[in-house]
Structure formats: structure tokens, C-alpha cells
Design an enzyme around this catalytic site. Structure first.
Site: not given
Length: 544
Positions: A113-114, A278, A377, A282-283, A280
Site C-alpha cells: 500500500s502506502h 498512494d 477503498k 486505494d487511498r 496501490d
């Protein structure tokens, strides 16, 4: 082609966190480490055999190598077909979209992710179920249990698959289709939003924006949708090339890590709109001219205005937020007369509510917002939602936000992160707070009186499953809250997160500086938890 059966032994520490297993790249590159976890997925999710599996990731370092391993093992474990994003790329929401559209039996998503990438950075893996969302705790618990007893894994000895050419190839008896990672997702976005209205906004001559892809996975998605389909000027998408190390940056869309974008919205020639996503995809972070929209407020604004967007014109059935997220969305749900749910942190907790049709929108304060269109998300979705609102309402971000606060009141909100704290010290701090909980109700702390204090527990209203110890909540008679919890997304030490909020109904006080307004609560939190004494930290690393 006969599968090879490779002897192995268990590794410690392969329990998935709030969104999969995340470790340093060097940990994943140990012989058998990735293979053990992947085999545990196949051993426990036996329904995947004979069906279709989606595979892709955010393009970070080790992504391609890991996909080759997974494909060989999938074929050896009798998976019939694999859908793989070209170049090994699939944003997390796009992977959910593909899983749902083609009715596959699940997917393996590779991302941290982030978290930072590169050879010295982080890597991650998670299994998403057939509904398209992250595996629930019953599944991740089973996978973890299997990693503790595993003695062998199955794979094939075969050449690497060309991940860059669209089309179909075979690995043993398994068909591998390399798909365009963007097209299915872009078509879904076009079905939800008024692309014509957004196109007119971009061509009005009075609207300027930038989207910062942060050299992460949303680069190709944003280029195709924002520039090619919506007609934004070339260069609207900043840092569009997805790089294995995210260009040496930290792909976390917040005020601390997207400083270049933030500066563009604050100067004398400030942009009208800024957004970022971010690692991947999703944010999201939403910015207006000299205006930052907290993720909590963003969820509330989207819920209040959903009827203005084609995909949600009939209104929303309900809304859900993670427990640390501010209560701004609760006030919208109350006025709309729809259900509002408070869940633990982790997108998987929204899945049952979405599948049961109890909610339409959901969000987390950690820059995550989404809806029932997928089961993750979705950063770019949130950006398009805001663009649709700007096009329809013909107001600035600040005007929309101020009008929202006048109608519903403002929940002042901030999060303080203490990163890479000694894990033992962090656990000791939380244990200290747990000991204090029974004696806090009725106690005066600063200028606040405690009304309740607990360690949040959640009973899923759909399946009855119970999740405990999800974060320390301290609520005050004024409606203010302080929440303490340890993050489950880091790979080094522990991240202590402190969330603070209070409600302000008076419009004359809505434009106060957030950190200044929060100072009394900040002091209460620091003193109650003995943060400096227990962690050695006098200030947080990140404030959002």
C-alpha cells in the site's frame, strides 16, 4: 508437466495484519518464505482449484518476481485460469473490479500500500475473496494457522511468463491471460460518473488541477481517465510513471509526503483542485485552493451529495466508517434517515455490510474512501466523485466544505502518528491505558469530563463474528473523543496513532486552525498516555 513437491519448514510471523502480510523485501526473498504463504492460501482456499484467479500488484520492487512464483504455484495447485495485469500491474481497486466483473474465485494482490518501496523497502501480499474484498478474519486466521504447520509446497519447473504482451499463454494445464490493467476499471468509472460534465469543467478555461500519482500504480489509470477520457491538459497527472521504488518517495497521499502538490494549492497562483493517491491506488487526498479536506469530512460530503452523481442518483442505503474516523458521517446519515455503522479499522469489516446491501458508502480516516462499486477503498474513484461534484455544483472545494459545515456542524479532527516506536514500549503504553479505563468515566481531564472509556469491540451485524481490542476510546460529555491504537500496516517497530476530534456547531468558529483548536485535547492525550516517558518521543512524526 508434473508438479514439483518442495520440502519446507514454517516461518515465524506470517500472520496477516489489517490488509495482508507485510514485511521488508529481504524477508520475502528468503528461500521458501513467499512460497509458504502462497501454498497456505491454496491449502485453505481449496475452492480456487478448478477456477479463475486474479493476480497483480502495485509494481513495486519484487512484484514481477513474486508473480512468476505465484503463477507457477497456481498451475501446480490446479488453478484453471489466471488473469494477470500487463506488466504485473493491477491497482488494488482495479483488482477488485476484475474479480467481480469476471466472477473469479478470488485474487492475490501484491502490495504494501502506502509503505515505501525499493530493494530496502516493503512488500506485501493478500488474498481477496470472490466478492472482491480483502479476506475476512476467518480466512486470514486459517491461512496463518496453515503457515505454522506447512511442510511442503507445490510448484512447476518452467520458464518465466511474458507479463508484458497482451494475450493468452499456458503454464502446464493453466491458461494465463495477460489483460489491460486499466480498461475494465475505466469502464466502471465511466458508468458511475458524469464524464461529460467533468469534461466541460476541464475545458471551461477557469479550472486548474493536478493529480499526483506519486510514481505509483495510479499513474496509468489517471493518465487514461483524467487526461485521455476527460480531456484534462497533458501534464495534469504529476509523477505518472509507476516506478519500483516510487521514485525514492513515500507513496502516502498526505500533507507530509505530497508536499509538492500541497504547495501548488497554497501559493498566490494556487490550483483550484489537487488530489493524490498512494502506492496501490486505494487511498486518496483531496485539496482545494488553500484548503485540505480531511478524509472524515470527505466521506461526509460525498454521502450528503451522492444524489448529484449518476451512479448514486437514487440515494444511499447507508454509510459506514471505521471507529477512529470522525463522526461527521454519522450526522449526515441521521439527517438522511439511513443506517450508519462504526467498524474496526480494516476494509474487510465493510465487506459484509456492502454485500448485504446495508451500506452504499464507507470510509476510513486513513485516506480511504469507497462504495459498493468494488470491495476495496478506491483513491481515483474518490477523486472523480469530487470532480463530478465540482462540475455539478459549480462551487469551489472550500465553498462546498463550508456549506456542509453550516448544515451539519464541523467535527474538528486530527491524527498524530508516532512511527517506528519500540514495539514493547508501544504495547506497554496501550496496556497502561487499558488499566486506566475502568476509573476514567466521570473523571475530569483538563477542561473535559469523561463520559465513557473502553477498548472497542465489534460484533458484525451480518455474520455475528466478534472482534475485540480494536482501539482505546475515551469519550467526553462534550462529544469530543480521543482514540489510541497501534497500526497494523507497518513493517518496522510499531506505529502509535492518536485520533482526536470535537464537534463545533457554531459557524463563526469553523475556520479556526485545527491544531490550535485541538491543543487542549492533544495535551490530555499526551499526559494520559505518558507518551514521552514511555516512547521517548516529544512530538509525532506525522500530523494529518
Amino acid at each position: 508437466m508434473q508438479p514439483q513437491v518442495i520440502a519446507t519448514t514454517p516461518f515465524e510471523g506470517q500472520r496477516p495484519g489489517t490488509s495482508g502480510l507485510r514485511k521488508k523485501v529481504d524477508v520475502f526473498r528468503q528461500p521458501h518464505y513467499l512460497e509458504n504463504f502462497v501454498q497456505a492460501i491454496f491449502d485453505t482456499q481449496t475452492h480456487v482449484a478448478g477456477g479463475t484467479l486474479v493476480v497483480g500488484g502495485d509494481g513495486r520492487y519484487y512484484n514481477r518476481e513474486a508473480i512468476q512464483t505465484i503463477l507457477r504455484m497456481a498451475a501446480a495447485n490446479e488453478v484453471k485460469r489466471a488473469l494477470v495485469g500487463r506488466g504485473g500491474i493491477l491497482s488494488t481497486p482495479a483488482a477488485s473490479c476484475v474479480i467481480r466483473k469476471y466472477r473469479t474465485r478470488g485474487g492475490i494482490i501484491l502490495s504494501a500500500s502506502h509503505n515505501p518501496g525499493g530493494p530496502d523497502g516493503d512488500f506485501g501480499i493478500k488474498f481477496n475473496i470472490a466478492a472482491g474484498g480483502p479476506a475476512p478474519e476467518s480466512v486470514t486466521d486459517a491461512i496463518f494457522a496453515r503457515t505454522q504447520t506447512i511442510r511442503e509446497y507445490r510448484t512447476l519447473d518452467c520458464p518465466a511468463t511474458d507479463l508484458d504482451a497482451l494475450g493468452t499463454v499456458r503454464i502446464g494445464d493453466m491458461e494465463v491471460e495477460i489483460i489491460d490493467p486499466v480498461s475494465d476499471y475505466a469502464e466502471l468509472m465511466e458508468s458511475l460518473f458524469d464524464f461529460n460534465a467533468i469534461h466541460q469543467l476541464f475545458n471551461s478555461g477557469i479550472f486548474r488541477m493536478r493529480f499526483d500519482a506519486m510514481h505509483a500504480v495510479t499513474g496509468p489509470y489517471a493518465k487514461e481517465i483524467i487526461e485521455n477520457r476527460l480531456g484534462a491538459a497533458p501534464g495534469t497527472v504529476m509523477n505518472p510513471e509507476a516506478l519500483e521504488d516510487f521514485g525514492g518517495g513515500h507513496p502516502d497521499p498526505n500533507l507530509a509526503h505530497a508536499k509538492e502538490l500541497v504547495a501548488l494549492t497554497e501559493g498566490p497562483d494556487a490550483l483550484d483542485f489537487g488530489a493524490a493517491s498512494d502506492g496501490d491506488g486505494d487511498r486518496n487526498m483531496i485539496l482545494g485552493k488553500k484548503c485540505f479536506v480531511t478524509p472524515s469530512d470527505s466521506l461526509a460530503v460525498l454521502a450528503a451529495n451522492a444524489h448529484l452523481v449518476p451512479g448514486y442518483r437514487a440515494g444511499i442505503r447507508g454509510v459506514a466508517r471505521s471507529m477512529p474516523t470522525s463522526q461527521a458521517a454519522d450526522r449526515v446519515a441521521e439527517q438522511l434517515g439511513v443506517e450508519c455503522f462504526e467498524t474496526p479499522t480494516g476494509w474487510k469489516f465493510f465487506g459484509n455490510l456492502l454485500d448485504a446491501g446495508r451500506i452504499t458508502l464507507c470510509g476510513e480516516e486513513s485516506f480511504g474512501t469507497g462504495s459498493d462499486h468494488v470491495r476495496e477503498k478506491d483513491g481515483l474513484w474518490a477523486v472523480l466523485f469530487w470532480l463530478n461534484l465540482l462540475a455539478v455544483r459549480q462551487q469551489s472545494v472550500a465553498e462546498i466544505l463550508s456549506e456542509h459545515w453550516r448544515r451539519f456542524g464541523r467535527n474538528f479532527y486530527t491524527r498524530h502518528d508516532y512511527e517506528a516506536v519500540d514495539a514493547t514500549a508501544a504495547e506497554g503504553l496501550i496496556d497502561h491505558l487499558r488499566i486506566l479505563l475502568p476509573g476514567l468515566p466521570g473523571r475530569r481531564l483538563g477542561d473535559q469530563t469523561v463520559s465513557y472509556a473502553d477498548d472497542f469491540a465489534y460484533t458484525d451485524p451480518i455474520d455475528g463474528s466478534r472482534s475485540e481490542r480494536q482501539g482505546i476510546r475515551i469519550g467526553f460529555e462534550s462529544g469530543a473523543r480521543i482514540v489510541f491504537r497501534l497500526s497494523g500496516t507497518g513493517t518496522e517497530g510499531a506505529t502509535l496513532r492518536i485520533y482526536l476530534e470535537f464537534f463545533e456547531p457554531d459557524p463563526e468558529r469553523h475556520l479556526r486552525d485545527t491544531q490550535e483548536a485541538m491543543q487542549p485535547l492533544i495535551l490530555i492525550a499526551r499526559e494520559l498516555a505518558q507518551i514521552e516517558a514511555r516512547t521517548g518521543r516529544s512530538e509525532p512524526d506525522v500530523v494529518t
